[in-house]
Enzyme design. Structure first.
Site, mmCIF file in Angstrom:
data_model
loop_
_atom_site.group_PDB
_atom_site.id
_atom_site.type_symbol
_atom_site.label_atom_id
_atom_site.label_comp_id
_atom_site.label_asym_id
_atom_site.label_seq_id
_atom_site.Cartn_x
_atom_site.Cartn_y
_atom_site.Cartn_z
ATOM 1 N N SER A 180 80.328 55.967 42.489
ATOM 2 C CA SER A 180 80.704 57.227 43.132
ATOM 3 C C SER A 180 80.953 56.975 44.619
ATOM 4 O O SER A 180 80.026 56.640 45.367
ATOM 5 C CB SER A 180 79.594 58.264 42.963
ATOM 6 O OG SER A 180 79.815 59.362 43.830
ATOM 7 N N VAL A 181 82.200 57.127 45.035
ATOM 8 C CA VAL A 181 82.579 56.921 46.435
ATOM 9 C C VAL A 181 81.855 57.924 47.335
ATOM 10 O O VAL A 181 81.365 57.574 48.420
ATOM 11 C CB VAL A 181 84.109 57.063 46.593
ATOM 12 C CG1 VAL A 181 84.520 56.991 48.061
ATOM 13 C CG2 VAL A 181 84.827 55.990 45.778
ATOM 14 N N HIS B 199 74.410 63.363 34.653
ATOM 15 C CA HIS B 199 75.367 62.267 34.486
ATOM 16 C C HIS B 199 74.672 61.039 33.900
ATOM 17 O O HIS B 199 75.253 59.957 33.870
ATOM 18 C CB HIS B 199 76.017 61.918 35.823
ATOM 19 C CG HIS B 199 77.054 62.910 36.265
ATOM 20 N ND1 HIS B 199 77.998 62.629 37.230
ATOM 21 C CD2 HIS B 199 77.317 64.182 35.864
ATOM 22 C CE1 HIS B 199 78.781 63.683 37.413
ATOM 23 N NE2 HIS B 199 78.379 64.635 36.600
ATOM 24 N N LYS C 224 71.865 59.503 35.002
ATOM 25 C CA LYS C 224 71.296 58.548 35.949
ATOM 26 C C LYS C 224 69.927 58.956 36.479
ATOM 27 O O LYS C 224 69.480 58.472 37.505
ATOM 28 C CB LYS C 224 72.271 58.340 37.117
ATOM 29 C CG LYS C 224 73.615 57.771 36.660
ATOM 30 C CD LYS C 224 74.594 57.683 37.811
ATOM 31 C CE LYS C 224 75.940 57.159 37.340
ATOM 32 N NZ LYS C 224 76.943 57.133 38.415
ATOM 33 N N HIS D 208 68.927 62.082 37.441
ATOM 34 C CA HIS D 208 68.884 63.293 38.261
ATOM 35 C C HIS D 208 69.698 64.387 37.576
ATOM 36 O O HIS D 208 70.498 64.128 36.679
ATOM 37 C CB HIS D 208 69.429 63.033 39.669
ATOM 38 C CG HIS D 208 70.863 62.585 39.684
ATOM 39 N ND1 HIS D 208 71.228 61.259 39.770
ATOM 40 C CD2 HIS D 208 72.025 63.283 39.604
ATOM 41 C CE1 HIS D 208 72.543 61.164 39.742
ATOM 42 N NE2 HIS D 208 73.053 62.378 39.639
ATOM 43 N N ARG E 270 72.360 67.789 37.842
ATOM 44 C CA ARG E 270 73.407 68.411 38.642
ATOM 45 C C ARG E 270 73.508 69.875 38.248
ATOM 46 O O ARG E 270 73.388 70.213 37.074
ATOM 47 C CB ARG E 270 74.751 67.710 38.443
ATOM 48 C CG ARG E 270 74.828 66.383 39.161
ATOM 49 C CD ARG E 270 76.182 65.732 38.986
ATOM 50 N NE ARG E 270 76.252 64.489 39.730
ATOM 51 C CZ ARG E 270 76.747 64.359 40.954
ATOM 52 N NH1 ARG E 270 77.221 65.423 41.582
ATOM 53 N NH2 ARG E 270 76.776 63.190 41.559
#
Length: 317
Positions: free
Chosen positions: A107-108, A221, A223, A225, A227
């Site tokens: 993720s940028v 997603h 990982k 955590h 959202r």
């Protein structure tokens, strides 16, 4: 999202690799170059400005023909690339690992947020290099640790209890890959520590979500955590999560997809991710997002009495 190979290249030193960030002029040369199909996956030598990313990643950069890529000519690109290199150079990457490492999709925006945390004198990441590098290794998928509150990408804290911290994401203010939709609003929930969580702390979080964020879906997603997103954006999240999951599996980056606490996650999202993990197609999985689910017995029945009606949130309306 972008591959690590969009930010840096490996240089062999003895039995390990040192990673060197790309500069914007080398990338610009690559973007204008005519390259044979057989060389699309090789790092490009600009001759003048050094090594550039493989041409197969051209679409990852913002150009006149592609406005959806990274703004690679901004100072933030260099800061993110340097941060990634610092983290990779803090560990040993051998010849057998280097291709797998560079193919990872990251993720940028997460990395830009870590740069912002690093530059904030009030933030713990400004004061601890060790914690900063841990945060980056988690962000690029090289660590088995999950993203906790201390190592999180950050944002504006809007809720916290003994077990959870909820952040409002600040992607609208980003430089490298900003969200252009001014109506964007999204949150992330991290656990304060990676350990069992008491039911009372889960109750507190669910009460907060029901009353203050009742126009949003709680998803993951995979990982570690949560959202909190608008229902209208759920399908878009599903496409991205599915694509990343498939890409990682294809490249041998098999990472366990963490479904998280079913009591907190939106029921339809839990069904979608469970189906994805079973190997079903995107079409089959996405049908579950729009299917009416049988309401399960509520472990926290009666929570609605914990708040007065005038406290009901208008967020998202």
């Amino acid at each position: 999202m972008a591959e690590l190979a969009c930010f840096c290249y490996p240089h062999l030193e003895s039995d390990t690799y040192r990673f060197i960030p790309f500069n914007s002029l080398a990338i610009k040369c690559m973007l204008t170059a005519k390259v044979d199909k057989k060389d699309q996956d090789k790092f490009y030598n600009s001759i003048i400005y050094g090594i550039a990313p493989p041409p197969q990643f051209k679409k990852r950069y913002n150009t006149n023909d592609n406005s959806r890529g990274m703004n690679y000519e901004t100072p933030m690109f260099n800061k993110v690339a340097v941060l990634i290199c610092e983290a990779l150079n803090s560990i040993k990457v051998t010849q057998s690992d280097v291709a797998s490492v560079l193919s990872k999709v990251i993720s940028v925006r997460h990395l830009e947020n870590l740069v912002l945390r690093r530059e904030n004198h009030q933030d713990v990441l400004f004061h601890s290099k060790e914690l900063l590098l841990r945060s980056v290794l988690i962000a690029i998928g090289h660590s088995k640790e999950i993203e906790t509150t201390a190592t999180a990408e950050g944002g504006e804290v809007v809720f916290q209890n003994a077990a959870f911290t909820m952040w409002k994401l600040t992607y609208l203010e980003h430089r490298l890959m900003p969200i252009l939709d001014q109506n964007f609003i999204e949150y992330k929930i991290t656990v304060n520590e990676d350990k069992p969580i008491s039911e009372s702390h889960v109750r507190e979080l669910i009460a907060e979500l029901r009353w203050q964020y009742n126009k949003f879906a709680v998803i993951t997603h995979g990982k570690g955590h949560y959202r909190v997103v608008k229902y209208s954006s759920v399908a878009n999240h599903a496409d991205r999560v599915y694509a990343t999951f498939k890409s990682n599996n294809k490249n041998g980056n098999v990472i366990e997809f963490n479904l998280l606490d079913q009591r907190i996650i939106w029921q339809n999202w839990y069904a979608f991710t469970s189906s994805m993990k079973q190997g079903n197609t995107l079409e089959i999985c996405k049908k579950l997002l729009f299917q009416k689910m049988k309401r399960e017995s509520n472990p926290f029945k009666g929570l609605s009495t914990d708040r007065k009606m005038d406290e009901v949130s208008q967020i998202g309306i």
